[in-house]
Design an enzyme around this catalytic site. Structure first.
Site, mmCIF file in Angstrom:
data_model
loop_
_atom_site.group_PDB
_atom_site.id
_atom_site.type_symbol
_atom_site.label_atom_id
_atom_site.label_comp_id
_atom_site.label_asym_id
_atom_site.label_seq_id
_atom_site.Cartn_x
_atom_site.Cartn_y
_atom_site.Cartn_z
ATOM 1 N N LYS A 67 -11.145 -3.502 8.224
ATOM 2 C CA LYS A 67 -10.460 -2.436 8.966
ATOM 3 C C LYS A 67 -10.056 -2.859 10.236
ATOM 4 O O LYS A 67 -10.012 -1.783 11.139
ATOM 5 C CB LYS A 67 -11.527 -1.215 9.083
ATOM 6 C CG LYS A 67 -11.672 -0.663 7.760
ATOM 7 C CD LYS A 67 -10.394 0.017 6.893
ATOM 8 C CE LYS A 67 -10.537 -0.439 5.488
ATOM 9 N NZ LYS A 67 -9.392 0.103 4.980
ATOM 10 N N TRP B 168 -2.027 -5.376 8.006
ATOM 11 C CA TRP B 168 -1.043 -5.791 9.175
ATOM 12 C C TRP B 168 -0.528 -7.118 9.259
ATOM 13 O O TRP B 168 0.698 -7.365 9.208
ATOM 14 C CB TRP B 168 -1.420 -5.128 10.306
ATOM 15 C CG TRP B 168 -0.304 -4.604 11.278
ATOM 16 C CD1 TRP B 168 1.256 -4.798 11.096
ATOM 17 C CD2 TRP B 168 -0.484 -3.965 12.455
ATOM 18 N NE1 TRP B 168 1.533 -4.210 12.320
ATOM 19 C CE2 TRP B 168 0.843 -3.752 13.030
ATOM 20 C CE3 TRP B 168 -1.425 -3.678 13.319
ATOM 21 C CZ2 TRP B 168 1.216 -3.328 14.375
ATOM 22 C CZ3 TRP B 168 -1.589 -3.075 14.578
ATOM 23 C CH2 TRP B 168 0.008 -2.868 15.151
ATOM 24 N N TRP C 71 -1.709 -8.393 -1.986
ATOM 25 C CA TRP C 71 -2.880 -9.395 -2.532
ATOM 26 C C TRP C 71 -2.329 -10.493 -3.431
ATOM 27 O O TRP C 71 -3.153 -11.319 -3.738
ATOM 28 C CB TRP C 71 -3.912 -8.379 -3.367
ATOM 29 C CG TRP C 71 -2.908 -7.747 -4.438
ATOM 30 C CD1 TRP C 71 -2.930 -8.320 -5.877
ATOM 31 C CD2 TRP C 71 -2.589 -6.349 -4.559
ATOM 32 N NE1 TRP C 71 -2.218 -7.403 -6.576
ATOM 33 C CE2 TRP C 71 -2.027 -6.281 -5.964
ATOM 34 C CE3 TRP C 71 -2.740 -5.393 -3.672
ATOM 35 C CZ2 TRP C 71 -1.593 -4.728 -6.088
ATOM 36 C CZ3 TRP C 71 -2.099 -4.073 -4.060
ATOM 37 C CH2 TRP C 71 -1.406 -3.860 -5.506
ATOM 38 N N HIS D 105 -12.512 -11.742 4.505
ATOM 39 C CA HIS D 105 -13.345 -10.904 5.213
ATOM 40 C C HIS D 105 -14.704 -11.507 5.707
ATOM 41 O O HIS D 105 -15.704 -11.238 6.183
ATOM 42 C CB HIS D 105 -13.689 -9.472 4.726
ATOM 43 C CG HIS D 105 -12.548 -8.746 4.712
ATOM 44 N ND1 HIS D 105 -11.814 -8.267 5.811
ATOM 45 C CD2 HIS D 105 -12.164 -7.782 3.845
ATOM 46 C CE1 HIS D 105 -10.779 -7.268 5.301
ATOM 47 N NE2 HIS D 105 -11.236 -6.972 4.143
ATOM 48 N N ARG E 203 -10.671 -5.659 16.149
ATOM 49 C CA ARG E 203 -10.427 -4.412 16.633
ATOM 50 C C ARG E 203 -11.458 -3.694 17.256
ATOM 51 O O ARG E 203 -12.631 -4.112 16.887
ATOM 52 C CB ARG E 203 -9.794 -3.605 15.491
ATOM 53 C CG ARG E 203 -9.265 -2.202 15.681
ATOM 54 C CD ARG E 203 -8.861 -1.452 14.496
ATOM 55 N NE ARG E 203 -7.960 -0.230 14.450
ATOM 56 C CZ ARG E 203 -8.051 0.529 13.753
ATOM 57 N NH1 ARG E 203 -8.008 0.270 12.402
ATOM 58 N NH2 ARG E 203 -7.156 1.620 13.940
ATOM 59 N N SER F 216 -12.170 4.153 10.788
ATOM 60 C CA SER F 216 -11.347 3.979 9.622
ATOM 61 C C SER F 216 -11.997 3.554 8.569
ATOM 62 O O SER F 216 -11.688 3.993 7.343
ATOM 63 C CB SER F 216 -10.349 2.563 10.058
ATOM 64 O OG SER F 216 -9.614 2.262 9.098
ATOM 65 N N MET G 28 5.517 0.094 6.735
ATOM 66 C CA MET G 28 4.501 -0.264 5.949
ATOM 67 C C MET G 28 3.886 0.833 4.892
ATOM 68 O O MET G 28 3.256 0.436 3.923
ATOM 69 C CB MET G 28 3.455 -1.031 6.673
ATOM 70 C CG MET G 28 3.603 -2.613 6.876
ATOM 71 S SD MET G 28 2.190 -3.461 7.769
ATOM 72 C CE MET G 28 0.941 -3.404 6.662
HETATM 73 S S1 PPS Z 1 -8.858 -3.595 5.083
HETATM 74 O O1 PPS Z 1 -9.262 -2.650 3.941
HETATM 75 O O2 PPS Z 1 -10.101 -4.251 5.535
HETATM 76 O O3 PPS Z 1 -7.987 -4.654 4.270
HETATM 77 O O4 PPS Z 1 -8.261 -2.972 6.040
HETATM 78 P P1 PPS Z 1 -7.243 -3.365 7.213
HETATM 79 O O5 PPS Z 1 -5.843 -3.682 6.847
HETATM 80 O O6 PPS Z 1 -7.957 -4.179 8.208
HETATM 81 O O7 PPS Z 1 -7.346 -1.970 8.095
HETATM 82 C C1 PPS Z 1 -6.703 -0.909 7.732
HETATM 83 C C2 PPS Z 1 -6.286 -0.301 9.196
HETATM 84 O O8 PPS Z 1 -5.049 -0.593 9.586
HETATM 85 C C3 PPS Z 1 -4.160 0.304 9.811
HETATM 86 N N1 PPS Z 1 -3.003 -0.502 9.865
HETATM 87 C C4 PPS Z 1 -1.902 -0.334 10.746
HETATM 88 N N2 PPS Z 1 -1.864 -0.096 11.821
HETATM 89 C C5 PPS Z 1 -0.801 0.105 12.878
HETATM 90 N N3 PPS Z 1 0.304 -0.568 12.328
HETATM 91 C C6 PPS Z 1 0.290 -1.070 10.951
HETATM 92 N N4 PPS Z 1 1.681 -1.310 10.669
HETATM 93 C C7 PPS Z 1 -0.864 -0.964 10.067
HETATM 94 N N5 PPS Z 1 -1.029 -1.486 8.978
HETATM 95 C C8 PPS Z 1 -2.148 -0.994 8.808
HETATM 96 C C9 PPS Z 1 -4.369 1.303 8.605
HETATM 97 O O9 PPS Z 1 -3.791 2.410 9.025
HETATM 98 C C10 PPS Z 1 -5.805 1.193 8.877
HETATM 99 O O10 PPS Z 1 -6.429 1.892 10.160
HETATM 100 P P2 PPS Z 1 -6.704 3.623 10.362
HETATM 101 O O11 PPS Z 1 -7.369 3.742 11.683
HETATM 102 O O12 PPS Z 1 -7.463 3.880 9.290
HETATM 103 O O13 PPS Z 1 -5.364 4.063 10.092
#
Ligand code: PPS
Length: 289
Positions: free
Chosen positions: A43, A48, A71, A99, A121, A129, A223
């Protein structure tokens, strides 16, 4: 439905997303010098970064990110089937996501020139999240309340291990030529500048228009709409986007909309206890993040 967790080296993982033969991932997977690793605590901006790295590799051309699920573009090395997929991959360089805490990372990484981008983060935003992710995904047990979830997140029983140990372990690589850390907060603040820095680290020279295309294609809204990035292509049993979308809010500081004063004080207390002797400072340590 009961959700099973398994333990390796004292760290808990969701059984569904960890290879049954984890020892062979750790001991036998051959890292190549040109591999690029996207490493995160869950998370923190994993998906991203997958899209950012995918687009940088393709000089801003979105065909790959629009036709191949994340993936398959950058498999999570620890998940079932990824090693086989990566061993057969003709992709060069390979993009690999993980991870894993550093002490469980592949042995063959040591001494290699493979590059690692470690995205970090604010753990308060991670907790929020993750709370929603735990409700919508089949990997986690359903959280009872934000209150119990915050305590769980800060405990030693949390999946993938403690955030504090994860970031401290990986940041020991700071200063090495093949390691770069990136915060989610800086991606939000200056996405273009961050992409340019990543290109430099990866030795990729992109034209201005190509950088513009990377930035445009990895915006939260783009996205969220891209089925190759938003996980809506996964079979329904894995994630229920009706409960909460994977691409949920994508903002900095959402914890302020969720934590009570008491929860925030508790979090700060544990954070301080774990971080007081740690010299690296993050955006959320110095301002209102
Ligand atoms: S995981 O399951 O661990 O792979 O998740 P991860 O991708 O690390 O984290 C998911 C959170 O990243 C946010 N996210 C983004 N934020 C801003 N911009 C972009 N482009 C973007 N892509 C993914 C996603 O919304 C999740 O955060 P939260 O706070 O839940 O919205």
């Amino acid at each position: 439905m009961s959700v099973s967790y398994v333990q390796y080296n004292g760290i808990l993982f969701p059984q569904m997303s960890i290879s049954e033969d984890f020892a062979s991932v750790e001991n036998e997977f051959q890292v190549r010098d040109d591999d690029i690793f996207n490493v995160t605590y869950p998370k923190s901006g994993t998906t991203w970064m997958i899209d950012i790295l995918s687009l940088i590799q393709k000089n801003g051309d979105p065909t790959w990110t629009k036709t191949v699920p994340n993936w398959d573009r950058a498999p999570w090395i620890e998940t079932p089937g990824s090693v086989e997929k990566l061993n057969l991959s003709k992709q060069c360089p390979r993009l690999i996501t993980s991870h894993l805490p550093i002490h469980m990372f592949m042995k063959s990484f040591e001494g290699s020139k493979a590059k690692v981008i470690y995205t970090i983060r604010n753990p308060k935003d991670i907790a929020v999240s993750l709370y929603y992710f735990a409700k919508m995904s089949a990997f986690y047990r359903e959280p009872e309340s934000m209150d119990t979830f915050i305590k769980y997140f800060l405990s030693k029983d949390v999946l993938y291990g403690s955030w504090f140990n994860h970031i401290k372990g990986w940041l020991e690589l700071q200063g090495k030529d093949n390691f770069m850390f990136q915060t989610y907060e800086d991606l939000k603040l200056d996405l273009r500048g961050s992409v340019v820095k990543l290109c430099k680290f990866l030795g990729k020279e992109l034209k201005d228009k190509e950088v513009d295309s990377v930035v445009e294609n990895v915006s939260f809204n783009n996205m969220k709409e891209n089925t190759m990035s938003n996980f809506t292509l996964l079979p329904a049993g894995y994630m229920d986007h009706e409960k909460s979308p994977f691409m949920r809010k994508g903002i900095v500081g959402d914890w302020k909309n969720h934590f009570t004063v008491a929860q925030n004080e508790y979090f700060d207390k544990i954070y301080k206890m774990n971080m007081q002797d740690f010299s690296v400072k993050f955006p959320w340590d110095t301002n209102t993040h």
